[in-house]
Write a protein that holds these residues in place. Structure first.
Motif, PDB file in Angstrom:
ATOM      1  N   LEU A  31       3.294   1.307 -13.294  1.00  0.00           N
ATOM      2  CA  LEU A  31       1.921   1.390 -13.045  1.00  0.00           C
ATOM      3  C   LEU A  31       1.218   1.855 -14.194  1.00  0.00           C
ATOM      4  CD1 LEU A  31       2.427   3.585  -9.834  1.00  0.00           C
ATOM      5  CD2 LEU A  31       1.794   1.427  -9.796  1.00  0.00           C
ATOM      6  N   GLU A  32      -0.246   1.282 -14.313  1.00  0.00           N
ATOM      7  CA  GLU A  32      -1.094   1.291 -15.411  1.00  0.00           C
ATOM      8  C   GLU A  32      -2.365   1.960 -15.051  1.00  0.00           C
ATOM      9  OE1 GLU A  32      -2.510  -1.192 -19.073  1.00  0.00           O
ATOM     10  OE2 GLU A  32      -0.715  -1.565 -18.582  1.00  0.00           O
ATOM     11  N   GLY A  33      -3.047   2.701 -15.712  1.00  0.00           N
ATOM     12  CA  GLY A  33      -4.498   3.206 -15.422  1.00  0.00           C
ATOM     13  C   GLY A  33      -4.470   4.333 -14.436  1.00  0.00           C
ATOM     14  N   GLU A  34      -5.567   4.150 -13.549  1.00  0.00           N
ATOM     15  CA  GLU A  34      -5.812   5.041 -12.596  1.00  0.00           C
ATOM     16  C   GLU A  34      -5.324   4.673 -11.072  1.00  0.00           C
ATOM     17  OE1 GLU A  34     -10.071   5.488 -12.307  1.00  0.00           O
ATOM     18  OE2 GLU A  34     -10.031   5.858 -14.771  1.00  0.00           O
ATOM     19  N   PHE A  35      -4.486   5.573 -10.572  1.00  0.00           N
ATOM     20  CA  PHE A  35      -3.388   5.499  -9.512  1.00  0.00           C
ATOM     21  C   PHE A  35      -4.442   6.196  -8.383  1.00  0.00           C
ATOM     22  CE2 PHE A  35       0.893   6.313  -7.754  1.00  0.00           C
ATOM     23  CZ  PHE A  35       0.957   5.114  -7.004  1.00  0.00           C
ATOM     24  N   ASP A  36      -5.227   5.394  -7.726  1.00  0.00           N
ATOM     25  CA  ASP A  36      -6.119   6.131  -6.907  1.00  0.00           C
ATOM     26  C   ASP A  36      -6.469   4.991  -5.650  1.00  0.00           C
ATOM     27  OD1 ASP A  36      -8.050   4.212  -7.865  1.00  0.00           O
ATOM     28  OD2 ASP A  36      -8.848   5.940  -8.972  1.00  0.00           O
ATOM     29  N   LEU A  37      -7.746   5.492  -4.870  1.00  0.00           N
ATOM     30  CA  LEU A  37      -7.954   4.550  -3.789  1.00  0.00           C
ATOM     31  C   LEU A  37      -8.284   3.212  -4.141  1.00  0.00           C
ATOM     32  CD1 LEU A  37      -8.872   4.015  -0.846  1.00  0.00           C
ATOM     33  CD2 LEU A  37     -11.245   5.056  -1.566  1.00  0.00           C
ATOM     34  N   SER A  38      -8.705   3.002  -5.294  1.00  0.00           N
ATOM     35  CA  SER A  38      -8.893   1.373  -5.833  1.00  0.00           C
ATOM     36  C   SER A  38      -7.749   0.557  -5.812  1.00  0.00           C
ATOM     37  CB  SER A  38      -9.668   1.516  -7.156  1.00  0.00           C
ATOM     38  OG  SER A  38      -8.697   1.884  -7.997  1.00  0.00           O
ATOM     39  N   CYS A  39      -6.538   0.963  -5.869  1.00  0.00           N
ATOM     40  CA  CYS A  39      -5.483   0.202  -6.022  1.00  0.00           C
ATOM     41  C   CYS A  39      -4.411   0.382  -4.748  1.00  0.00           C
ATOM     42  CB  CYS A  39      -4.624   0.599  -7.230  1.00  0.00           C
ATOM     43  SG  CYS A  39      -3.995   2.170  -7.533  1.00  0.00           S
ATOM     44  N   GLU A  40      -4.796   1.288  -3.732  1.00  0.00           N
ATOM     45  CA  GLU A  40      -4.019   1.603  -2.670  1.00  0.00           C
ATOM     46  C   GLU A  40      -3.565   0.243  -1.945  1.00  0.00           C
ATOM     47  OE1 GLU A  40      -3.723   4.835   1.058  1.00  0.00           O
ATOM     48  OE2 GLU A  40      -5.680   4.229   0.257  1.00  0.00           O
ATOM     49  N   ASP A  41      -4.411  -0.489  -1.486  1.00  0.00           N
ATOM     50  CA  ASP A  41      -4.034  -1.646  -0.562  1.00  0.00           C
ATOM     51  C   ASP A  41      -3.092  -2.644  -1.340  1.00  0.00           C
ATOM     52  OD1 ASP A  41      -5.194  -0.591   1.633  1.00  0.00           O
ATOM     53  OD2 ASP A  41      -7.158  -1.791   1.367  1.00  0.00           O
ATOM     54  N   GLY A  42      -3.479  -2.867  -2.598  1.00  0.00           N
ATOM     55  CA  GLY A  42      -2.757  -3.825  -3.354  1.00  0.00           C
ATOM     56  C   GLY A  42      -1.313  -3.336  -3.574  1.00  0.00           C
ATOM     57  N   LEU A  43      -1.142  -2.148  -3.997  1.00  0.00           N
ATOM     58  CA  LEU A  43       0.093  -1.571  -4.262  1.00  0.00           C
ATOM     59  C   LEU A  43       1.095  -1.736  -2.902  1.00  0.00           C
ATOM     60  CD1 LEU A  43       1.962  -0.381  -6.454  1.00  0.00           C
ATOM     61  CD2 LEU A  43       1.024   1.651  -6.023  1.00  0.00           C
ATOM     62  N   ARG A  44       0.370  -1.041  -2.009  1.00  0.00           N
ATOM     63  CA  ARG A  44       1.119  -1.020  -0.611  1.00  0.00           C
ATOM     64  C   ARG A  44       1.771  -2.353  -0.467  1.00  0.00           C
ATOM     65  NH1 ARG A  44      -2.013   2.167   2.177  1.00  0.00           N
ATOM     66  NH2 ARG A  44      -0.773   4.046   1.980  1.00  0.00           N
ATOM     67  N   ALA A  45       0.744  -3.271  -0.481  1.00  0.00           N
ATOM     68  CA  ALA A  45       1.318  -4.938  -0.233  1.00  0.00           C
ATOM     69  C   ALA A  45       2.469  -5.263  -1.308  1.00  0.00           C
ATOM     70  CB  ALA A  45       0.343  -5.920  -0.496  1.00  0.00           C
ATOM     71  N   GLU A  46       2.263  -4.850  -2.591  1.00  0.00           N
ATOM     72  CA  GLU A  46       3.527  -5.168  -3.624  1.00  0.00           C
ATOM     73  C   GLU A  46       4.777  -4.559  -3.080  1.00  0.00           C
ATOM     74  OE1 GLU A  46       3.420  -7.648  -6.005  1.00  0.00           O
ATOM     75  OE2 GLU A  46       1.773  -8.189  -4.843  1.00  0.00           O
ATOM     76  N   ILE A  47       4.500  -3.447  -2.774  1.00  0.00           N
ATOM     77  CA  ILE A  47       5.790  -2.407  -2.542  1.00  0.00           C
ATOM     78  C   ILE A  47       6.406  -3.195  -1.358  1.00  0.00           C
ATOM     79  CG2 ILE A  47       6.443  -0.249  -1.663  1.00  0.00           C
ATOM     80  CD1 ILE A  47       4.597   1.234  -3.769  1.00  0.00           C
ATOM     81  N   ALA A  48       5.708  -3.295  -0.325  1.00  0.00           N
ATOM     82  CA  ALA A  48       6.175  -4.264   1.056  1.00  0.00           C
ATOM     83  C   ALA A  48       7.282  -5.642   0.580  1.00  0.00           C
ATOM     84  CB  ALA A  48       5.297  -4.340   1.710  1.00  0.00           C
ATOM     85  N   ARG A  49       6.343  -6.274  -0.488  1.00  0.00           N
ATOM     86  CA  ARG A  49       7.052  -7.478  -1.060  1.00  0.00           C
ATOM     87  C   ARG A  49       8.419  -6.906  -1.660  1.00  0.00           C
ATOM     88  NH1 ARG A  49       5.371 -11.747  -3.891  1.00  0.00           N
ATOM     89  NH2 ARG A  49       4.725 -10.631  -5.371  1.00  0.00           N
ATOM     90  N   MET A  50       8.320  -5.890  -2.641  1.00  0.00           N
ATOM     91  CA  MET A  50       9.432  -5.559  -3.346  1.00  0.00           C
ATOM     92  C   MET A  50      10.560  -5.248  -2.634  1.00  0.00           C
ATOM     93  SD  MET A  50      11.001  -2.582  -4.662  1.00  0.00           S
ATOM     94  CE  MET A  50       9.565  -1.643  -4.221  1.00  0.00           C
ATOM     95  N   THR A  51      10.281  -4.357  -1.485  1.00  0.00           N
ATOM     96  CA  THR A  51      11.472  -3.729  -0.644  1.00  0.00           C
ATOM     97  C   THR A  51      12.086  -4.901   0.048  1.00  0.00           C
ATOM     98  OG1 THR A  51       9.771  -2.937   0.923  1.00  0.00           O
ATOM     99  CG2 THR A  51      10.525  -1.379  -0.667  1.00  0.00           C
ATOM    100  N   ALA A  52      11.328  -6.012   0.492  1.00  0.00           N
ATOM    101  CA  ALA A  52      11.738  -7.087   1.155  1.00  0.00           C
ATOM    102  C   ALA A  52      13.169  -7.587   0.357  1.00  0.00           C
ATOM    103  CB  ALA A  52      10.764  -8.074   1.522  1.00  0.00           C
TER     104      ALA A  52
END
Length: 127
Positions: A31-52
């Motif tokens: 992760l890089e930068g500010e870990f906040d609301l601005s990246c929540e949806d995108g990161l959640r989607a990436e984590i779902a893809r990764m855990t698949a």
């Protein structure tokens, strides 16, 4: 057997990006930068893809996170819950500064698998 390796980088907002490296057994999330609301949806989607991919281990590198708020902390908790549910080993590494303070103040350092920082010798680089 063919080795599979996937490496992707995503910019979620002006202030937040993630890179994910996956192979057959493990995933590294940087992760890089500010870990906040601005990246929540995108990161959640990436984590779902990764855990698949069903990795055996996931390492989250926090060294380049400059700020984390309650949304970022919640995403780490959700990743911890996914690790328990899906049976992979999760480790958070290189949490420093404000990130480490936020984890300590909230008690999440006791709930999440947080690797201790390397002792500074003055000779190593951040990467």
């Amino acid at each position: 057997m063919v080795a599979v390796h996937v490496s992707e980088q995503r910019q979620f907002s002006r202030f937040c990006s993630v890179s994910i490296d996956c192979d057959a057994d493990a995933a590294l999330i940087r992760l890089e930068g500010e870990f906040d609301l601005s990246c929540e949806d995108g990161l959640r989607a990436e984590i779902a893809r990764m855990t698949a991919w069903q990795p055996n281990a996931v390492v989250v590198d926090l060294v380049d996170v400059t700020f984390i708020d309650s949304r970022g902390l919640r995403m780490l908790l959700e990743l911890g819950a996914a690790a328990r549910r899906d049976g992979f080993e999760l480790t958070l590494v290189r949490a420093d500064g404000q990130v480490r303070s936020s984890l300590n103040i909230t008690g999440l350092d006791l709930l999440l698998p947080l690797a201790e920082p390397l002792r500074a010798t003055g000779t190593e680089s951040r990467r």
